[in-house]
Structures are given as C-alpha cells and as structure tokens.
Design an enzyme around this catalytic site. Structure first.
Site, short mmCIF file in Angstrom:
data_model
loop_
_atom_site.label_atom_id
_atom_site.label_comp_id
_atom_site.label_asym_id
_atom_site.label_seq_id
_atom_site.Cartn_x
_atom_site.Cartn_y
_atom_site.Cartn_z
N ARG A 59 -43.02 -4.49 -24.27
CA ARG A 59 -43.29 -4.39 -22.83
C ARG A 59 -44.50 -5.23 -22.43
O ARG A 59 -44.61 -5.67 -21.29
CB ARG A 59 -43.43 -2.92 -22.42
CG ARG A 59 -42.11 -2.15 -22.56
CD ARG A 59 -42.25 -0.68 -22.25
NE ARG A 59 -43.05 0.05 -23.21
CZ ARG A 59 -42.58 0.61 -24.32
NH1 ARG A 59 -41.31 0.53 -24.62
NH2 ARG A 59 -43.38 1.26 -25.13
N GLU A 117 -49.14 7.77 -36.77
CA GLU A 117 -49.33 9.18 -37.09
C GLU A 117 -48.97 9.43 -38.57
O GLU A 117 -49.67 10.12 -39.28
CB GLU A 117 -48.45 10.02 -36.16
CG GLU A 117 -48.86 11.46 -36.10
CD GLU A 117 -48.07 12.21 -35.04
OE1 GLU A 117 -47.35 11.57 -34.24
OE2 GLU A 117 -48.16 13.46 -35.04
P1 AMP Z 1 -51.37 3.33 -29.64
O1 AMP Z 1 -51.40 2.33 -30.74
O2 AMP Z 1 -51.45 4.77 -30.13
O3 AMP Z 1 -52.41 3.04 -28.58
O4 AMP Z 1 -49.94 3.24 -28.93
C1 AMP Z 1 -49.68 2.24 -28.00
C2 AMP Z 1 -48.32 1.61 -28.18
O5 AMP Z 1 -47.31 2.61 -28.40
C3 AMP Z 1 -47.92 0.87 -26.92
O6 AMP Z 1 -47.25 -0.34 -27.29
C4 AMP Z 1 -47.02 1.83 -26.18
O7 AMP Z 1 -46.00 1.14 -25.50
C5 AMP Z 1 -46.48 2.77 -27.25
N1 AMP Z 1 -46.63 4.20 -26.86
C6 AMP Z 1 -47.44 5.12 -27.45
N2 AMP Z 1 -47.32 6.33 -26.90
C7 AMP Z 1 -46.41 6.19 -25.89
C8 AMP Z 1 -45.87 7.10 -24.89
N3 AMP Z 1 -46.23 8.40 -24.83
N4 AMP Z 1 -44.98 6.61 -24.00
C9 AMP Z 1 -44.60 5.29 -24.06
N5 AMP Z 1 -45.07 4.40 -24.96
C10 AMP Z 1 -45.97 4.83 -25.87
#
Ligand code: AMP
Length: 191
Positions: free
Chosen positions: A74, A111
C-alpha cells in the site's frame, strides 16, 4: 462516482475525521483479535485519496527530497502519488525475493518470527534525501527496517509519513527515537 469526501474549505480536524470515516475496519482479519484497517475504501474515493496524498506530503513540501521510498504494497500506491506531488523519484522497498536486481536486506521482528524487506543495492546514491511512506504504522518494526535499509544505502531520512497510527503500539515514538521527523494523519486505538 460516489465521492463522499467533500473538500469544502479547509477545516483540518473535520477533514481528518472525514478521512478516518473512509477507512474500513475488518475485525479478526487476518487472524482473531486483529482489527484490520482497510484503506482500499479510502483509495476508492477520489477526493479522499487526493486529500490523503496532499496531507501526507504537506509537511515535506519545499524540502529538498530526492526520492520517496514506499513500503510494499500500500506504500507503493501512496508513495507514487506523493513522489509525483513533491516532484521527486520513487524507490520500492519490497518483501524478500521480489526485486529483480541485486538487493540489500533487513530483518525485522514480527509477533512470531522474523521477516525481511529489501531494496535494490543501487537504488539510491550516497547522500540522497529520502521520505519513507506507508499506509499504517503499528509497532514500527517495518518502518524501522526501512530506515535502516536507507541509511545502510548511504541515504539521509528526511521523514516518514503514514495515513494511520495504531497509537497504542508505539511505532511513531520508535521512529522519533531514531531521530526521524514522522507524522500520521489519523490515530486508532487497539491492534
Ligand atoms: P508494524 O511493522 O508493526 O509497524 O506494521 C506495519 C505494517 O503492517 C504496515 O505495512 C501495515 O500495512 C501492516 N499492518 C499492521 N497492522 C495492521 C492493521 N491492524 N491493519 C492494517 N494493516 C496493518
């Protein structure tokens, strides 16, 4: 075309609330307990997409920026539009094995387990100034890995911009700890 987002004069808070209302929330996707914040509904709204791109680019307008680095997938949609708006190039940061040329990889924690994102080894020249773009920041692990990739490639991070911050998860604070000027347009509580 159904354009529910009306840019009638500038009211910052109302505009952001309208943007927030265009994001669809899908419970228990991709697994139980996750509230998936689906921006395809915002992308499908002509004025919503335009407003999101404008607001994401706004703090960085007028700064010297050589390229936007967008995070798959995205971040590509937003990043291409923001690069066009800022008059700079676009660099893709992709999941492992997707880029066709020689790459530099960076591991980051999920996770459960680890994942890897990659950038072409010649994507940017030393000293180039880069803006990182993705749709959403949660824990910040993905964006932090993107920061490391750009810095290992010799680039300087001008900032990072997102539509959504999952504010309970601390991603923006993590990036700020790396000295990154970062912003998200709207915040949601929870995972
Ligand atoms: P993070 O590495 O934990 O910051 O996760 C960010 C990435 O995971 C981004 O590319 C988001 O598009 C995707 N992502 C994580 N959690 C969600 C969520 N609850 N809804 C949609 N996309 C998420």
């Amino acid at each position: 075309m159904d354009c529910r987002f009306i840019l009638s004069g500038f009211d910052g808070e109302a505009l952001l609330q309208e943007l927030k209302g265009l994001i669809r929330t899908i419970p228990d996707y991709p697994k139980p307990g996750i509230l998936f914040r689906d921006v395809t509904t915002l992308f499908g709204d002509a004025q919503g997409l335009k407003a999101a791109v404008t607001q994401m680019a706004e703090p960085f307008r007028g700064l010297p920026i050589d390229a936007v680095a967008g995070i798959e997938a995205r971040g590509f949609i937003l990043g291409g539009a923001i690069a066009d708006r800022l008059g700079c190039g676009f660099i893709p940061i992709r999941k492992k094995g997707k880029l066709p040329w020689k790459t530099i990889g960076q591991e980051y924690s999920l996770e459960y387990g680890v994942d890897v994102i990659e950038i072409h080894e010649d994507a940017l020249a030393p000293g180039q100034r880069i803006l990182i773009v993705d749709d959403l920041i949660a824990t910040g692990g993905t964006a932090e890995a993107a920061v490391k990739l750009v810095r290992r490639s010799g680039g300087t991070i001008v900032g990072a911009t997102f539509i959504i911050d999952l504010s309970d998860l601390g991603g923006l604070a993590l990036l700020k700890g790396h000295g990154i000027n970062c912003q998200a347009l709207v915040a949601f509580e929870g995972h």
